[in-house]
Design a protein around this motif. Structure first.
Motif, PDB file in Angstrom:
ATOM      1  N   LEU A 113     100.162   4.429   6.518  1.00 43.88           N
ATOM      2  CA  LEU A 113     101.118   3.480   6.000  1.00 43.88           C
ATOM      3  C   LEU A 113      99.937   2.460   5.429  1.00 43.88           C
ATOM      4  CD1 LEU A 113     103.682   2.350   6.827  1.00 43.88           C
ATOM      5  CD2 LEU A 113     103.039   2.246   9.335  1.00 43.88           C
ATOM      6  N   LEU A 114      99.330   1.737   6.477  1.00 48.57           N
ATOM      7  CA  LEU A 114      98.656   0.410   6.077  1.00 48.57           C
ATOM      8  C   LEU A 114      98.205   0.654   4.311  1.00 48.57           C
ATOM      9  CD1 LEU A 114      96.303   0.400   8.104  1.00 48.57           C
ATOM     10  CD2 LEU A 114      98.416  -1.611   8.329  1.00 48.57           C
ATOM     11  N   LYS A 115      98.078   1.744   4.092  1.00 43.84           N
ATOM     12  CA  LYS A 115      97.770   1.692   2.600  1.00 43.84           C
ATOM     13  C   LYS A 115      98.693   1.697   1.638  1.00 43.84           C
ATOM     14  CE  LYS A 115      94.933   5.193   0.914  1.00 43.84           C
ATOM     15  NZ  LYS A 115      93.835   7.138   1.361  1.00 43.84           N
ATOM     16  N   GLU A 116      99.636   2.271   1.920  1.00 38.84           N
ATOM     17  CA  GLU A 116     101.116   2.314   1.572  1.00 38.84           C
ATOM     18  C   GLU A 116     101.886   1.696   1.038  1.00 38.84           C
ATOM     19  OE1 GLU A 116     105.609   4.488   1.612  1.00 38.84           O
ATOM     20  OE2 GLU A 116     103.927   5.836   2.597  1.00 38.84           O
ATOM     21  N   LYS A 117     101.447   0.809   2.141  1.00 38.23           N
ATOM     22  CA  LYS A 117     102.297  -0.726   2.640  1.00 38.23           C
ATOM     23  C   LYS A 117     101.401  -1.854   1.493  1.00 38.23           C
ATOM     24  CE  LYS A 117     106.115  -0.509   5.104  1.00 38.23           C
ATOM     25  NZ  LYS A 117     106.948  -0.419   4.525  1.00 38.23           N
ATOM     26  N   ALA A 134      99.583  -0.843  -1.113  1.00 39.64           N
ATOM     27  CA  ALA A 134     100.005  -0.622  -2.578  1.00 39.64           C
ATOM     28  C   ALA A 134     100.905  -1.138  -2.652  1.00 39.64           C
ATOM     29  CB  ALA A 134      99.752   0.918  -2.396  1.00 39.64           C
ATOM     30  N   GLU A 135     102.035  -1.069  -2.343  1.00 42.23           N
ATOM     31  CA  GLU A 135     103.514  -1.801  -2.314  1.00 42.23           C
ATOM     32  C   GLU A 135     104.045  -2.848  -2.936  1.00 42.23           C
ATOM     33  OE1 GLU A 135     106.221   0.968  -0.282  1.00 42.23           O
ATOM     34  OE2 GLU A 135     106.131   2.693  -2.002  1.00 42.23           O
ATOM     35  N   ASP A 136     102.975  -3.565  -1.870  1.00 43.58           N
ATOM     36  CA  ASP A 136     103.184  -4.903  -1.819  1.00 43.58           C
ATOM     37  C   ASP A 136     101.673  -5.449  -2.106  1.00 43.58           C
ATOM     38  OD1 ASP A 136     103.938  -7.757  -1.019  1.00 43.58           O
ATOM     39  OD2 ASP A 136     105.221  -7.420   0.380  1.00 43.58           O
ATOM     40  N   LYS A 137     101.535  -6.689  -3.355  1.00 44.31           N
ATOM     41  CA  LYS A 137     100.483  -7.238  -2.894  1.00 44.31           C
ATOM     42  C   LYS A 137     100.834  -8.538  -2.444  1.00 44.31           C
ATOM     43  CE  LYS A 137      98.044  -3.398  -5.103  1.00 44.31           C
ATOM     44  NZ  LYS A 137      96.843  -3.210  -4.276  1.00 44.31           N
ATOM     45  N   THR A 138     101.400  -9.245  -2.002  1.00 44.55           N
ATOM     46  CA  THR A 138     101.627 -10.330  -1.751  1.00 44.55           C
ATOM     47  C   THR A 138     100.617 -11.045  -0.627  1.00 44.55           C
ATOM     48  OG1 THR A 138     103.041 -10.191   0.314  1.00 44.55           O
ATOM     49  CG2 THR A 138     104.388 -10.086  -1.608  1.00 44.55           C
ATOM     50  N   LYS A 139     100.101 -12.044  -0.558  1.00 42.12           N
ATOM     51  CA  LYS A 139      99.057 -12.832   0.862  1.00 42.12           C
ATOM     52  C   LYS A 139      99.982 -12.590   2.156  1.00 42.12           C
ATOM     53  CE  LYS A 139      97.287 -16.389  -2.776  1.00 42.12           C
ATOM     54  NZ  LYS A 139      96.949 -17.584  -2.459  1.00 42.12           N
ATOM     55  N   GLU A 140     101.646 -12.712   2.276  1.00 37.43           N
ATOM     56  CA  GLU A 140     102.027 -12.433   3.727  1.00 37.43           C
ATOM     57  C   GLU A 140     101.356 -10.736   4.014  1.00 37.43           C
ATOM     58  OE1 GLU A 140     106.472 -12.415   3.910  1.00 37.43           O
ATOM     59  OE2 GLU A 140     105.912 -14.518   3.263  1.00 37.43           O
ATOM     60  N   THR A 141     101.606 -10.067   2.925  1.00 41.02           N
ATOM     61  CA  THR A 141     101.130  -8.392   3.099  1.00 41.02           C
ATOM     62  C   THR A 141      99.462  -8.478   3.866  1.00 41.02           C
ATOM     63  OG1 THR A 141     103.133  -7.656   1.965  1.00 41.02           O
ATOM     64  CG2 THR A 141     100.945  -5.843   3.008  1.00 41.02           C
ATOM     65  N   PHE A 142      98.630  -9.120   3.275  1.00 44.64           N
ATOM     66  CA  PHE A 142      97.546  -9.121   3.085  1.00 44.64           C
ATOM     67  C   PHE A 142      97.359  -9.776   4.516  1.00 44.64           C
ATOM     68  CE2 PHE A 142      93.313 -11.317   2.780  1.00 44.64           C
ATOM     69  CZ  PHE A 142      92.477 -10.199   2.884  1.00 44.64           C
ATOM     70  N   TYR A 143      97.820 -11.055   4.613  1.00 41.01           N
ATOM     71  CA  TYR A 143      97.137 -11.870   6.132  1.00 41.01           C
ATOM     72  C   TYR A 143      98.035 -11.118   7.082  1.00 41.01           C
ATOM     73  CZ  TYR A 143      95.055 -15.752   3.154  1.00 41.01           C
ATOM     74  OH  TYR A 143      94.329 -16.532   2.467  1.00 41.01           O
ATOM     75  N   ALA A 144      99.073  -9.986   7.238  1.00 45.04           N
ATOM     76  CA  ALA A 144      99.297  -9.802   8.014  1.00 45.04           C
ATOM     77  C   ALA A 144      98.871  -8.354   8.336  1.00 45.04           C
ATOM     78  CB  ALA A 144     101.121  -9.483   7.836  1.00 45.04           C
ATOM     79  N   PHE A 145      98.230  -7.919   7.915  1.00 49.06           N
ATOM     80  CA  PHE A 145      96.915  -7.058   8.607  1.00 49.06           C
ATOM     81  C   PHE A 145      96.028  -7.467   8.537  1.00 49.06           C
ATOM     82  CE2 PHE A 145      99.312  -3.623   5.326  1.00 49.06           C
ATOM     83  CZ  PHE A 145     100.162  -2.995   6.048  1.00 49.06           C
ATOM     84  N   THR A 146      95.435  -8.408   8.106  1.00 44.19           N
ATOM     85  CA  THR A 146      94.322  -9.166   8.629  1.00 44.19           C
ATOM     86  C   THR A 146      94.066  -9.521   9.608  1.00 44.19           C
ATOM     87  OG1 THR A 146      93.577 -10.058   6.660  1.00 44.19           O
ATOM     88  CG2 THR A 146      92.392 -10.994   8.442  1.00 44.19           C
ATOM     89  N   TYR A 147      95.564 -10.240  10.684  1.00 46.31           N
ATOM     90  CA  TYR A 147      95.616 -10.559  11.734  1.00 46.31           C
ATOM     91  C   TYR A 147      95.638  -9.157  12.493  1.00 46.31           C
ATOM     92  CZ  TYR A 147      97.110 -15.136  10.262  1.00 46.31           C
ATOM     93  OH  TYR A 147      97.183 -15.998   9.489  1.00 46.31           O
ATOM     94  N   LEU A 148      96.975  -8.364  11.901  1.00 48.33           N
ATOM     95  CA  LEU A 148      96.225  -7.151  12.950  1.00 48.33           C
ATOM     96  C   LEU A 148      94.432  -6.654  12.987  1.00 48.33           C
ATOM     97  CD1 LEU A 148      97.605  -4.913  13.745  1.00 48.33           C
ATOM     98  CD2 LEU A 148      98.101  -3.634  11.640  1.00 48.33           C
ATOM     99  N   TYR A 149      94.350  -6.217  11.996  1.00 46.33           N
ATOM    100  CA  TYR A 149      92.638  -6.194  12.040  1.00 46.33           C
ATOM    101  C   TYR A 149      92.278  -6.801  13.134  1.00 46.33           C
ATOM    102  CZ  TYR A 149      87.578  -5.721  11.273  1.00 46.33           C
ATOM    103  OH  TYR A 149      86.777  -5.408  11.150  1.00 46.33           O
TER     104      TYR A 149
END
Length: 256
Positions: free
Chosen positions: A112-116, A118-133
């Motif tokens: 799921l993380l890889k798919e999201k 890959a499909e959404d390269k926005t900074k919001e997605t990156f930072y959301a997953f950084t916060y999740l980490y």
């Protein structure tokens, strides 16, 4: 043919990223396939897999495809299953030593993380997953972090609202308080002006914790330097680590 196929993929809402994963090829390779004159030029395995996805027996049947809601759902189901199977094989090869259920859970999360991403390269997605980490890194520091996950799972309809797998009383209280706070937020009765003081205390609390952490780090570094000096070492290494750590503990105990 390539224009017809591209039109079908666009109408179905299938991204090139997902189709490439389904076919087990890179995106660049997929683009190469799509630039070809017809499926006859594709590798047999890949053209067969694509026709299976579209539920057709040959290239000519593309002209007869009726794209309605039922067809879209059918294709989406086949696509999801195919992508999941493909990624599972890739991911699960690194998951030896885990139980079957643990492997499935880890694979689902990673896929799921890889798919999201890959499909959404926005900074919001990156930072959301950084916060999740960061969240996952801190999971063991507070039971409330687990309560939050349970609450969101319940709120999204994945888990029975009366299921309590952690401390039942504490989880019940926490969920009730969280629901009240989110209800206040969603009803629009909360405002930035009214909550400014509360947020200021929130910032102060974080700054205080950071200062305490820095102070403890500085204190530990001071004790380490003193321990090395008293023992006659210049640095900590594998041979003296146990001795140095014991000396650090001794030095810190002198201040009690």
């Amino acid at each position: 043919m390539n224009n017809k196929l591209n039109n079908i993929l666009n109408e179905l809402g299938i991204s090139k990223v997902r189709l490439a994963k389904y076919l087990g090829v890179s995106r660049q390779m997929l683009y190469n396939y799509l630039a070809m004159d017809g499926l006859k030029d594709w590798p047999k395995e890949k053209s067969t897999k694509l026709m299976g996805l579209l539920n057709i027996k040959n290239e000519e049947e593309m002209d007869d495809i009726l794209i309605d809601s039922n067809y879209i759902m059918e294709v989406e189901g086949r696509l999801n299953d195919g992508v999941k199977d493909s990624l599972d094989r890739e991911v699960l090869s690194d998951l030896k030593g885990f139980s079957k259920k643990e492997q499935e859970l880890l694979a689902d999360i990673i896929n799921l993380l890889k798919e999201k991403l890959a499909e959404d390269k926005t900074k919001e997605t990156f930072y959301a997953f950084t916060y999740l980490y960061h969240y996952l890194q801190s999971m063991e520091t507070s039971m409330e972090l687990k309560y939050i996950l349970a609450y969101m799972s319940k709120a999204m309809g994945f888990t029975d609202p009366m299921e309590f797998v952690f401390n039942q009383d504490q989880q019940f209280i926490f969920e009730s308080i969280l629901f009240s706070g989110l209800t206040l937020y969603n009803n629009g009765s909360a405002s930035k002006v009214k909550l400014a003081e509360s947020h200021r205390r929130f910032v102060q609390d974080i700054e205080h914790k950071n200062e305490e952490k820095l102070s403890r780090t500085q204190e530990l570094n001071t004790a380490k330097v003193q321990a090395l000096r008293e023992l006659g070492y210049s640095e900590i290494n594998e041979e003296n680590a146990k001795e140095v750590l014991e000396k650090i503990a001794e030095i810190q105990s002198r201040k009690v």
